[in-house]
Design a protein around this motif. Structure first.
Motif, short mmCIF file in Angstrom:
data_model
loop_
_atom_site.label_atom_id
_atom_site.label_comp_id
_atom_site.label_asym_id
_atom_site.label_seq_id
_atom_site.Cartn_x
_atom_site.Cartn_y
_atom_site.Cartn_z
N ASP A 105 7.23 -53.42 47.27
CA ASP A 105 7.04 -51.95 48.08
C ASP A 105 5.79 -51.67 48.55
OD1 ASP A 105 7.09 -49.27 48.89
OD2 ASP A 105 8.08 -48.56 46.78
N MET A 106 5.59 -51.58 49.73
CA MET A 106 4.26 -51.50 50.49
C MET A 106 3.63 -50.18 50.31
SD MET A 106 3.35 -54.49 50.90
CE MET A 106 1.80 -54.08 51.70
N LEU A 107 4.50 -49.12 50.07
CA LEU A 107 4.17 -47.82 49.80
C LEU A 107 3.36 -47.82 48.43
CD1 LEU A 107 6.77 -45.20 50.82
CD2 LEU A 107 4.56 -45.62 51.98
N GLU A 108 3.82 -48.63 47.56
CA GLU A 108 3.12 -48.81 46.07
C GLU A 108 1.72 -49.43 46.32
OE1 GLU A 108 4.89 -50.08 42.22
OE2 GLU A 108 4.17 -51.84 43.05
N ARG A 109 1.74 -50.31 47.24
CA ARG A 109 0.40 -50.95 47.55
C ARG A 109 -0.77 -50.09 48.19
NH1 ARG A 109 -2.45 -54.46 44.94
NH2 ARG A 109 -0.14 -54.89 44.29
N ALA A 110 0.15 -49.27 49.09
CA ALA A 110 -1.09 -48.19 49.79
C ALA A 110 -1.56 -47.22 48.49
CB ALA A 110 -0.24 -47.36 50.57
N MET A 111 -0.60 -46.88 47.47
CA MET A 111 -1.04 -46.23 46.61
C MET A 111 -2.13 -46.59 45.59
SD MET A 111 1.17 -44.71 43.18
CE MET A 111 1.12 -46.39 42.33
N TYR A 138 -9.87 -46.73 45.99
CA TYR A 138 -10.99 -46.09 46.60
C TYR A 138 -11.13 -44.76 46.37
CZ TYR A 138 -11.37 -50.80 49.05
OH TYR A 138 -11.41 -52.17 49.51
N ASP A 139 -10.34 -44.42 45.47
CA ASP A 139 -10.59 -42.89 45.04
C ASP A 139 -10.26 -41.75 46.31
OD1 ASP A 139 -10.96 -40.83 43.24
OD2 ASP A 139 -13.10 -40.71 43.71
N LEU A 140 -9.26 -42.22 46.95
CA LEU A 140 -8.77 -41.51 48.11
C LEU A 140 -7.82 -40.15 47.51
CD1 LEU A 140 -7.91 -44.56 50.26
CD2 LEU A 140 -9.98 -43.18 50.10
N ARG A 141 -8.13 -39.08 47.78
CA ARG A 141 -7.28 -37.98 47.43
C ARG A 141 -6.98 -37.08 48.46
NH1 ARG A 141 -8.56 -37.69 41.53
NH2 ARG A 141 -10.00 -39.44 40.87
N ARG A 142 -7.67 -36.77 49.04
CA ARG A 142 -7.37 -35.84 50.34
C ARG A 142 -6.31 -36.28 51.25
NH1 ARG A 142 -11.66 -32.56 53.19
NH2 ARG A 142 -10.78 -33.46 54.94
N ASP A 143 -5.21 -35.55 51.69
CA ASP A 143 -4.24 -36.17 52.54
C ASP A 143 -4.81 -36.84 53.79
OD1 ASP A 143 -2.93 -34.23 50.99
OD2 ASP A 143 -1.54 -33.60 52.53
N ASP A 144 -5.67 -36.55 54.44
CA ASP A 144 -6.18 -37.35 55.45
C ASP A 144 -6.88 -38.70 54.89
OD1 ASP A 144 -8.59 -36.42 54.45
OD2 ASP A 144 -9.50 -35.98 56.26
N ALA A 173 4.42 -39.52 50.91
CA ALA A 173 5.05 -40.79 50.77
C ALA A 173 4.51 -41.66 49.99
CB ALA A 173 5.40 -41.36 52.25
N VAL A 174 2.85 -41.74 50.23
CA VAL A 174 2.42 -42.83 49.45
C VAL A 174 2.15 -42.39 48.08
CG1 VAL A 174 -0.11 -43.51 49.07
CG2 VAL A 174 0.86 -43.45 51.33
N ALA A 175 2.11 -41.22 47.70
CA ALA A 175 1.91 -40.81 46.43
C ALA A 175 3.14 -40.77 45.54
CB ALA A 175 1.33 -39.52 46.05
N ALA A 176 4.18 -40.38 46.14
CA ALA A 176 5.77 -40.32 45.40
C ALA A 176 6.41 -41.45 45.50
CB ALA A 176 6.30 -38.97 45.91
N ARG A 177 6.23 -42.25 46.83
CA ARG A 177 7.07 -43.44 47.19
C ARG A 177 8.51 -43.21 46.85
NH1 ARG A 177 3.88 -44.02 43.31
NH2 ARG A 177 4.91 -44.85 41.84
N PRO A 178 8.98 -42.35 47.74
CA PRO A 178 10.46 -41.78 47.36
C PRO A 178 11.61 -43.12 47.96
CG PRO A 178 9.63 -40.73 49.46
CD PRO A 178 8.41 -41.53 48.54
N PRO A 179 12.55 -43.08 47.53
CA PRO A 179 13.50 -44.08 47.95
C PRO A 179 13.68 -44.13 49.43
CG PRO A 179 14.51 -42.75 46.22
CD PRO A 179 13.37 -42.06 46.55
N ARG A 180 14.07 -45.31 50.03
CA ARG A 180 14.10 -45.43 51.76
C ARG A 180 15.32 -45.07 51.65
NH1 ARG A 180 9.20 -48.07 49.95
NH2 ARG A 180 9.26 -46.13 48.49
N LYS A 181 15.84 -43.78 52.59
CA LYS A 181 17.16 -43.44 52.94
C LYS A 181 17.49 -44.54 53.81
CE LYS A 181 18.01 -39.39 53.95
NZ LYS A 181 17.94 -37.79 54.57
N CYS A 182 17.04 -45.10 54.88
CA CYS A 182 17.29 -46.05 55.86
C CYS A 182 16.20 -46.63 56.32
CB CYS A 182 17.88 -45.20 56.93
SG CYS A 182 18.50 -45.96 58.42
N VAL A 183 16.61 -48.05 56.55
CA VAL A 183 15.24 -49.00 57.10
C VAL A 183 16.06 -49.55 58.32
CG1 VAL A 183 14.00 -51.18 56.95
CG2 VAL A 183 14.31 -49.32 54.96
#
Length: 397
Positions: free
Chosen positions: A310-316, A322-328, A371-381
């Motif tokens: 899950d690459m969203l997990e890797r992004a998390m 890197y202590d990234l907290r802001r949305d941007d 999406a990065v923080a919650a890593r929800p299920p992928r509805k469609c790929v």
């Protein structure tokens, strides 16, 4: 399914509600209330966030034990311990790189990754056996996933006679990229190691991706020697330095001088954002104009019990390291597994733009940061314009 596809009622990262028209494998139009043409299949997005297909910039599909019984790891602490332990285990267990790489690649695809750069071990014990297995996986998944295959000398280039010739054969037989490993600390001769690596790559007109774990000043010297060769051989934009731990240890002035050269020569960096060792400074790299992207490294193998497709997990994990907290800032973390990874690996026609290849992921999230923080299920790929997975499971083609 094949043919044309209209995705309705999805939201872009900027919040705009749109439809997306796909013709064949390409995005044809993006906008509100697009007209459905006769013969077009419609997929209702129900307000989902739409993201470009994810990119895994550095993994080792050939090593994985994904789906296999648990491997009890009792290996020693040194890099050479791990290399030797894995080589022994793979030789005695009959580990099947083809079957295992296919299992993990499909797991990646089902949760949204449509492009992967994978390193594959080439050494004098196994020869090209692991490479042949991964090349078979690449062929089997052609049309739904892009696999870049790196011929990687996991045991070193100079230490084992015959390795250079095997790498030469690997590139001739279908590997896309030439790998390399720690020219000073593993090979013991950074000049000879780099000269051999660049000679093989130049002969085949292939790019290079080097694992550089070397710390501090040692790593900095190796990196400088590598950049000298990039410049002398006009290989700008054709080299990736993976890990680059030394950039997290150097004094700021020395670090910034290397970042300036990296940016000028268009040499990209790969980080797995590990928690326990120094890492290249993400924001300083971006500010200097250096492409820096992310990957898992090994997943569930003889080196590590960790990792996930899950690459969203890797992004998390990038965000946490890197202590990234802001949305941007979390959008920057997502870029390391999407746009920056595509640039760093040289994957063409990427993104959510008209004319790009239609690799899309639909999920229930309010924003990219969510999406990065919650890593929800992928509805469609969607890959190459075709629906390939729903809710984490593959769709029959």
């Amino acid at each position: 399914m094949s043919g044309n596809l209209l995705i309705t009622d999805v939201r872009l990262a900027n919040g705009q509600q749109v439809d997306i028209s796909i013709a064949g494998s390409r995005i044809e139009a993006i906008g509100p209330d697009l007209k459905r043409e006769p013969g077009t299949t419609e997929e209702h997005g129900a307000g989902a966030l739409v993201l470009p297909g994810f990119v895994e910039g550095h993994t080792h599909l050939d090593k994985t034990m994904w789906g296999m019984p648990w491997y009890r790891n009792a290996v020693g602490p040194k890099l050479t311990d791990r290399i030797e332990n894995e080589r022994r285990w793979r030789a005695t267990s009959g580990h099947d790189a083809g079957a295992q790489s296919l299992a993990l690649a499909r797991a990646f695809l089902h949760v949204g990754t449509t492009r992967i750069r994978t390193h594959v071990d080439v050494d004098t014990d196994a020869g090209l056996r692991h490479l042949e297995g991964v090349l078979a996986t690449r062929e089997m998944l052609k049309g739904v996933m892009d696999l870049q295959v790196v011929a990687f000398p996991q045991s070193g280039l100079l230490k084992r006679e015959g390795t250079a010739a095997l790498l030469d054969r690997a590139l001739a037989e279908g590997a896309d990229v030439l790998g390399a490993l720690d020219p000073a600390s593993i090979d013991g001769d950074p000049v000879a190691s780099l000269d051999t690596t660049f000679a093989i790559a130049s002969r085949h007109r292939k790019p290079i991706d080097i694992h550089l774990h070397e710390p501090g000043e040692t790593g900095a010297r190796t990196m400088s020697l590598l950049l000298d060769r990039v410049e002398a051989l006009d290989m700008q934009g054709q080299v990736v330095i993976s890990h680059a731990f030394c950039l997290g240890e150097l004094p700021e002035q020395a670090r910034d001088a290397l970042l300036e050269r990296l940016a000028r020569l268009r040499v990209a960096l790969l980080t797995t954002a590990p928690p326990s060792v120094p890492v290249p400074p993400l924001k300083a790299c971006v500010a200097a104009g250096v492409t820096i992207f992310a990957g898992n490294d090994g997943i569930r193998d003889a080196w590590t019990p960790y990792g996930s497709p899950d690459m969203l997990e890797r992004a998390m994990f990038v965000g946490m390291r890197y202590d990234l907290r802001r949305d941007d800032a979390l959008e920057l973390a997502f870029d390391t597994v999407s746009g920056a990874a595509a640039r760093g690996c040289g994957f063409a026609d990427y993104g959510l733009t008209v004319g790009a290849r239609a690799d899309l992921v639909l999920l229930d999230a309010e924003t990219v940061a969510h999406a990065v923080a919650a890593r929800p299920p992928r509805k469609c790929v969607i890959s190459h314009g075709r629906i390939v997975a729903r809710n984490g499971a593959g769709v029959a083609q």
